[in-house]
Design a protein around this motif. Structure first.
Motif, PDB file in Angstrom:
ATOM      1  N   PRO A  43       0.660  -1.338   0.103  1.00  0.00           N
ATOM      2  CA  PRO A  43      -0.059  -0.036   0.057  1.00  0.00           C
ATOM      3  C   PRO A  43       0.825   1.158   0.084  1.00  0.00           C
ATOM      4  N   SER A  44       0.298   2.589  -0.236  1.00  0.00           N
ATOM      5  CA  SER A  44       0.989   3.795  -0.410  1.00  0.00           C
ATOM      6  C   SER A  44       1.430   4.002   0.830  1.00  0.00           C
ATOM      7  N   HIS A  45       2.943   4.261   0.950  1.00  0.00           N
ATOM      8  CA  HIS A  45       3.634   4.810   2.170  1.00  0.00           C
ATOM      9  C   HIS A  45       2.578   6.105   2.827  1.00  0.00           C
ATOM     10  N   GLU A  46       2.657   7.031   1.953  1.00  0.00           N
ATOM     11  CA  GLU A  46       2.047   8.299   2.326  1.00  0.00           C
ATOM     12  C   GLU A  46       0.532   7.977   2.770  1.00  0.00           C
ATOM     13  N   THR A  47      -0.188   7.045   2.362  1.00  0.00           N
ATOM     14  CA  THR A  47      -1.364   7.036   2.898  1.00  0.00           C
ATOM     15  C   THR A  47      -1.388   6.419   4.354  1.00  0.00           C
ATOM     16  N   LEU A  48      -0.400   5.292   4.386  1.00  0.00           N
ATOM     17  CA  LEU A  48      -0.268   4.603   5.732  1.00  0.00           C
ATOM     18  C   LEU A  48       0.013   5.502   6.772  1.00  0.00           C
ATOM     19  N   LEU A  49       1.052   6.764   6.200  1.00  0.00           N
ATOM     20  CA  LEU A  49       1.572   7.386   7.229  1.00  0.00           C
ATOM     21  C   LEU A  49       0.946   8.473   7.856  1.00  0.00           C
ATOM     22  N   GLU A  50      -0.376   8.614   7.272  1.00  0.00           N
ATOM     23  CA  GLU A  50      -1.161   9.819   7.410  1.00  0.00           C
ATOM     24  C   GLU A  50      -1.538   9.589   9.104  1.00  0.00           C
ATOM     25  N   ASP A  51      -1.699   8.043   9.454  1.00  0.00           N
ATOM     26  CA  ASP A  51      -1.775   7.749  11.100  1.00  0.00           C
ATOM     27  C   ASP A  51      -0.615   6.779  11.405  1.00  0.00           C
ATOM     28  N   PRO A  52       0.387   7.228  11.604  1.00  0.00           N
ATOM     29  CA  PRO A  52       1.399   6.262  12.268  1.00  0.00           C
ATOM     30  C   PRO A  52       0.965   5.299  13.385  1.00  0.00           C
ATOM     31  N   SER A  53      -0.190   5.631  13.893  1.00  0.00           N
ATOM     32  CA  SER A  53      -0.293   4.663  15.107  1.00  0.00           C
ATOM     33  C   SER A  53      -1.219   3.374  14.504  1.00  0.00           C
ATOM     34  N   SER A  54      -1.527   3.553  13.027  1.00  0.00           N
ATOM     35  CA  SER A  54      -2.002   2.261  12.536  1.00  0.00           C
ATOM     36  C   SER A  54      -1.547   1.896  11.135  1.00  0.00           C
ATOM     37  N   ALA A  55      -0.347   2.455  10.832  1.00  0.00           N
ATOM     38  CA  ALA A  55       0.422   2.374   9.657  1.00  0.00           C
ATOM     39  C   ALA A  55       0.998   0.732   9.402  1.00  0.00           C
ATOM     40  N   ILE A  56       1.696   0.278  10.327  1.00  0.00           N
ATOM     41  CA  ILE A  56       1.981  -1.162  10.281  1.00  0.00           C
ATOM     42  C   ILE A  56       1.046  -2.078  10.480  1.00  0.00           C
ATOM     43  N   LEU A  57      -0.107  -1.997  11.252  1.00  0.00           N
ATOM     44  CA  LEU A  57      -1.107  -2.798  11.083  1.00  0.00           C
ATOM     45  C   LEU A  57      -1.946  -2.863   9.752  1.00  0.00           C
ATOM     46  N   LYS A  58      -2.153  -1.520   9.212  1.00  0.00           N
ATOM     47  CA  LYS A  58      -2.556  -1.471   7.908  1.00  0.00           C
ATOM     48  C   LYS A  58      -2.113  -2.222   6.906  1.00  0.00           C
ATOM     49  N   CYS A  59      -0.971  -1.795   6.891  1.00  0.00           N
ATOM     50  CA  CYS A  59       0.040  -2.509   5.791  1.00  0.00           C
ATOM     51  C   CYS A  59       0.002  -4.038   5.816  1.00  0.00           C
ATOM     52  N   LEU A  60      -0.064  -4.623   7.024  1.00  0.00           N
ATOM     53  CA  LEU A  60       0.151  -5.722   7.118  1.00  0.00           C
ATOM     54  C   LEU A  60      -1.241  -6.659   6.924  1.00  0.00           C
ATOM     55  N   MET A  61      -2.320  -5.940   7.212  1.00  0.00           N
ATOM     56  CA  MET A  61      -3.492  -6.246   6.828  1.00  0.00           C
ATOM     57  C   MET A  61      -3.775  -6.421   5.264  1.00  0.00           C
ATOM     58  N   GLU A  62      -3.390  -5.584   4.557  1.00  0.00           N
ATOM     59  CA  GLU A  62      -3.587  -5.343   3.226  1.00  0.00           C
ATOM     60  C   GLU A  62      -2.794  -6.209   2.447  1.00  0.00           C
ATOM     61  N   LEU A  63      -1.442  -6.608   2.997  1.00  0.00           N
ATOM     62  CA  LEU A  63      -0.657  -7.451   2.359  1.00  0.00           C
ATOM     63  C   LEU A  63      -0.979  -8.879   2.689  1.00  0.00           C
TER      64      LEU A  63
END
Length: 205
Positions: A43-63
């Motif tokens: 997923p897009s880094h910029e989109t994920l980093l809009e909220d760092p508190s969920s960036a890793i969580l959302k990345c792993l969910m999408e992967l």
């Protein structure tokens, strides 16, 4: 049976700011995907980093949702994370793992480092700031912990022999014995001494 991915996150070492640390981790994940699983798009880094508190969580969910088989992740050098970034990282892993029956998330995650998760270092200030966590601490995410035993002399010989097989560069018997004598088989020291020998003392293969 599984899709496995090894990610070296040492580039996030000593970065307490979550946004900076997670930006580095997302880059490390992207590099690992390009190396081992190019069909999986991050997923897009910029989109994920809009909220760092969920960036890793959302990345792993999408992967995990995109992976053709259950995803298994190995995060190497995980104990290099510090402060707020480390706590947020563990919290996001714990959140995703707890809810994995209702949403896509890696089947299993291994955190690899020199310390057990419960021994990760926090400053006194960090501990005070995290006192509200109580029994739901992000450190309570360990299902199993394994420690690599010290190498025997034979193990050291086998490891150095793998280097010889791959490069043709030979470790003489005296060198093998000296690596074991100086390290007493401690895996990190064995690796460090061998790396020093072939990269600094004898870089000509």
């Amino acid at each position: 049976e599984y899709t496995a991915l090894w990610v070296d996150i040492q580039i996030a070492r000593e970065l307490p700011d979550p946004r900076k640390a997670f930006k580095s981790i997302l880059v490390a994940i992207e590099m690992a995907l390009g190396r081992d699983l190019p069909a999986l798009k991050q997923p897009s880094h910029e989109t994920l980093l809009e909220d760092p508190s969920s960036a890793i969580l959302k990345c792993l969910m999408e992967l995990s949702a995109e992976a053709p088989r259950p995803l298994v992740l190995f995060f190497d050098e995980a104990d290099g994370l510090v402060g707020e970034a480390m706590v947020s990282f563990l919290t996001q892993l714990r959140t995703g793992y707890i809810a994995r029956s209702n949403q896509a998330f890696p089947r299993s995650i291994a955190l690899i480092g020199m310390r057990q998760v419960r021994d990760y270092i926090l400053t006194t200030e960090d501990r005070r700031a995290l006192s509200w966590l109580g029994t739901t601490s992000p450190f309570n995410i360990t299902a199993e912990a394994a420690t690599l035993r010290p190498f025997t002399s034979k193990d050291v010989e086998e490891l150095l022999g793998q280097h010889t097989h791959e490069t043709g560069q030979v470790f003489e018997r005296e060198a093998i014995d000296l690596v074991f004598e100086l390290s007493r088989g401690q895996p990190w020291l064995v690796n460090a001494l061998a790396d020093l020998a072939v990269d600094r003392f004898a870089p000509d293969r």
